[in-house]
Scaffold this motif. Structure first.
Motif, mmCIF file in Angstrom:
data_model
loop_
_atom_site.group_PDB
_atom_site.id
_atom_site.type_symbol
_atom_site.label_atom_id
_atom_site.label_comp_id
_atom_site.label_asym_id
_atom_site.label_seq_id
_atom_site.Cartn_x
_atom_site.Cartn_y
_atom_site.Cartn_z
ATOM 1 N N GLY A 1 96.466 87.491 34.718
ATOM 2 C CA GLY A 1 97.617 87.715 34.042
ATOM 3 C C GLY A 1 98.492 86.742 33.059
ATOM 4 O O GLY A 1 98.191 85.944 33.627
ATOM 5 N N LEU A 2 98.844 87.272 32.408
ATOM 6 C CA LEU A 2 99.707 86.002 31.479
ATOM 7 C C LEU A 2 100.537 85.634 31.234
ATOM 8 O O LEU A 2 101.610 86.228 32.661
ATOM 9 C CB LEU A 2 99.459 86.516 29.704
ATOM 10 N N VAL A 3 100.757 84.389 31.392
ATOM 11 C CA VAL A 3 102.085 83.804 31.980
ATOM 12 C C VAL A 3 103.175 83.189 30.949
ATOM 13 O O VAL A 3 103.159 82.378 29.881
ATOM 14 C CB VAL A 3 101.551 82.638 32.994
ATOM 15 N N ASN A 4 104.432 83.507 31.298
ATOM 16 C CA ASN A 4 105.634 83.639 29.741
ATOM 17 C C ASN A 4 106.229 82.158 30.571
ATOM 18 O O ASN A 4 107.198 82.307 31.416
ATOM 19 C CB ASN A 4 106.323 84.053 30.035
ATOM 20 N N THR A 5 106.017 81.326 29.486
ATOM 21 C CA THR A 5 107.099 80.169 29.966
ATOM 22 C C THR A 5 108.351 79.359 29.069
ATOM 23 O O THR A 5 108.705 78.822 30.028
ATOM 24 C CB THR A 5 106.106 78.693 29.472
ATOM 25 N N HIS A 6 108.781 80.477 28.834
ATOM 26 C CA HIS A 6 110.257 80.909 28.096
ATOM 27 C C HIS A 6 110.650 82.024 27.229
ATOM 28 O O HIS A 6 109.669 82.687 26.915
ATOM 29 C CB HIS A 6 110.013 79.588 26.964
ATOM 30 N N HIS A 7 111.973 82.631 28.175
ATOM 31 C CA HIS A 7 112.695 83.281 27.724
ATOM 32 C C HIS A 7 113.869 83.298 27.799
ATOM 33 O O HIS A 7 114.477 82.680 28.489
ATOM 34 C CB HIS A 7 111.970 84.440 28.711
ATOM 35 N N HIS A 8 114.011 84.001 27.298
ATOM 36 C CA HIS A 8 116.507 84.630 27.505
ATOM 37 C C HIS A 8 116.152 85.955 27.187
ATOM 38 O O HIS A 8 116.495 86.924 26.014
ATOM 39 C CB HIS A 8 116.502 83.985 26.122
ATOM 40 N N PHE A 9 116.138 86.804 28.523
ATOM 41 C CA PHE A 9 116.074 88.168 28.766
ATOM 42 C C PHE A 9 117.640 88.661 27.984
ATOM 43 O O PHE A 9 117.380 89.933 27.723
ATOM 44 C CB PHE A 9 116.277 88.316 30.453
ATOM 45 N N TYR A 10 118.953 88.000 28.751
ATOM 46 C CA TYR A 10 120.287 88.933 27.814
ATOM 47 C C TYR A 10 120.025 89.294 26.399
ATOM 48 O O TYR A 10 120.438 90.396 26.243
ATOM 49 C CB TYR A 10 121.612 87.819 27.900
#
Length: 459
Positions: A65-74
């Motif tokens: 599975g892919l691994v996301n290491t940076h995000h801002h959901f809002y």
């Protein structure tokens, strides 16, 4: 004692992304409970007990599975705004809107962000949430609950800002917390939600936002807090030339030296972007084991520049991929980052030798697992690891004429996800989420985005 229930996947191409880069043109994966039991060539071993599901995966590619290491959901609620701005102008334009978020908005945005990533093969996500308006509710708790409801493995980087405009920072004063308030709330979030176990579905990191929105004291004490509690540290670093200029003017040194002085280099730290780094900066990251979340689409969208990913990798720096906030990456899914990591890097000095398709897949799986401190458990298809895996359909018009399935996945159109497992449990089946009503979620996110826009407009 009854045998562990097993899922058997057979007759597919497999990219294990293990240390040897093992691949099979026709292989099998056996999942026993929450773990991968075996991976290999040909059909699964005969005589397996309690096989509850057997999948003929002909025409598919299996990957971790892919691994996301940076995000801002809002930011899901402010997509498509300030589309022609560089970073500092973009932040100034959007901070006043973001400062009006509340718990229902954040829940909808988190679910929307997680759903989009899961549909595109992400099994481990993270959210760097640093906007905490007074009276907005339990934002950390609602984000964790959203990830739990979708069944996605998750790291919440509990962010903070305490350096408002009046103190020389970038965010408006009404968008920041106090120093003591930010530290106390971060520690509370760790105590309530962090799970250090091997199979943890939720982990917490300490994550002051950036050098231009937090005080030196918050950085220093945040690092001390993280190490006292045994959690990882995350922030933005070296994203733009404006950030470097800010650090030199305010602190008399560049971002890397500033982070070194505040305790923010080390094997328990990863930073987003790291676009503007020279050889000395890269050597410091390599020497200390500091990781990088590479966000090529957002870097391009905001005109930040081309991160020196080939040089970082050559030096031994841990590097994973990140979506970044969907206000600077409207697609909001990680497949775009696999492809753009290759394409954008090839615009730099290394040109066609910059990154291969397989290296990009490694960044999006094993590289990301290493950056998040989870490489022992996820990021490759190996016996004993957690059963986080994706079956990509590769026999449709979009990919069928490409002989190399890894090249097809990375460089081709987004591949349909036939099955995505997290800890052995399906979260996507035949391209549809199993844990949420997508149409209802689309309506909710649209409604909350419009409510936020009205509040920002003073209505």
């Amino acid at each position: 004692m009854a045998a562990t229930p097993r899922t058997v996947i057979e007759h597919c191409a497999i990219a294990t992304v293990d240390a040897d880069g093992t691949e099979y043109t026709d292989g099998h994966v056996v999942v026993a409970g929450q773990l991968i039991e075996s991976v290999g060539a040909g059909p699964a071993p005969a005589g397996l007990e309690r096989v509850v599901r057997r999948i003929d995966a002909t025409g598919h590619l299996a990957t971790p599975g892919l691994v996301n290491t940076h995000h801002h959901f809002y930011q899901w609620l402010t997509r498509g705004l300030a589309t022609d701005h560089r970073l500092f102008d973009w932040l100034v334009a959007l901070y006043p809107t973001w400062a009006r978020i509340d718990e229902p908005m954040v829940r909808a945005a988190a679910e929307g962000s997680l759903a989009m990533m899961a549909r595109g093969g992400v099994t481990t996500a993270m959210d760097h949430h640093y906007i905490h308006p007074r009276g907005a509710g339990d934002l950390s708790g609602t984000i964790v609950a959203a990830a739990r409801s979708l069944g996605i493995r998750f790291t919440l980087a509990r962010g903070s800002m305490d350096l408002g405009e009046s103190a020389g920072g970038l965010p408006p004063d009404f968008a920041v917390e106090s120093l003591e308030g930010a530290l106390a709330a971060t520690e509370e979030t760790i105590d309530r939600h962090h799970d250090p176990s091997f199979a943890a579905m939720t982990r917490i990191a300490v994550a002051p936002c950036s050098p231009f929105s937090v005080s030196t004291e918050l950085l220093r004490r945040g690092a001390e807090l993280a190490r006292r509690k045994g959690v990882r540290l995350h922030t933005h670093g070296s994203e733009t030339v404006e950030e470097e200029r800010f650090c030199v003017e305010r602190f008399g040194k560049g971002p890397t030296d500033y982070f070194a002085d505040t305790g923010w280099l080390g094997p328990d730290v990863w930073m987003a972007h790291c676009v503007h780094m020279d050889d000395r900066d890269i050597a410091a990251f390599a020497r200390t084991g500091t990781g990088v979340a590479h966000c090529p689409s957002s870097n391009a969208r905001l005109g930040a520049g081309i991160a020196p990913v080939p040089d970082l990798l050559r030096a031994g720096v841990p590097v994973g991929l990140g979506v970044d906030g969907t206000a600077s990456n409207e697609a909001g899914e990680l497949h775009t980052e696999l492809r753009n990591a290759v394409l954008v890097s090839r615009l730099g000095p290394h040109r066609e030798k910059a990154l291969t398709a397989r290296r990009a897949l490694w960044l999006g799986t094993q590289g990301g697992a290493r950056v998040l401190g989870r490489a022992d458990a996820i990021g490759s298809l190996e016996a004993g690891k957690l059963a986080d895996l994706v079956l990509w359909r590769m026999d449709t018009l979009a990919h069928a004429s490409i002989a190399d399935p890894v090249a097809a996945l990375v460089l081709g159109a987004p591949a349909p996800v036939t099955l995505s497992l997290v800890q052995g449990r399906p979260v996507v089946e035949d391209g549809r989420l199993t844990t949420v009503d997508e149409e209802a979620l689309a309506r909710t996110t649209r409604s909350e985005a419009r409510r936020l826009a009205r509040l920002a407009a003073g209505e």
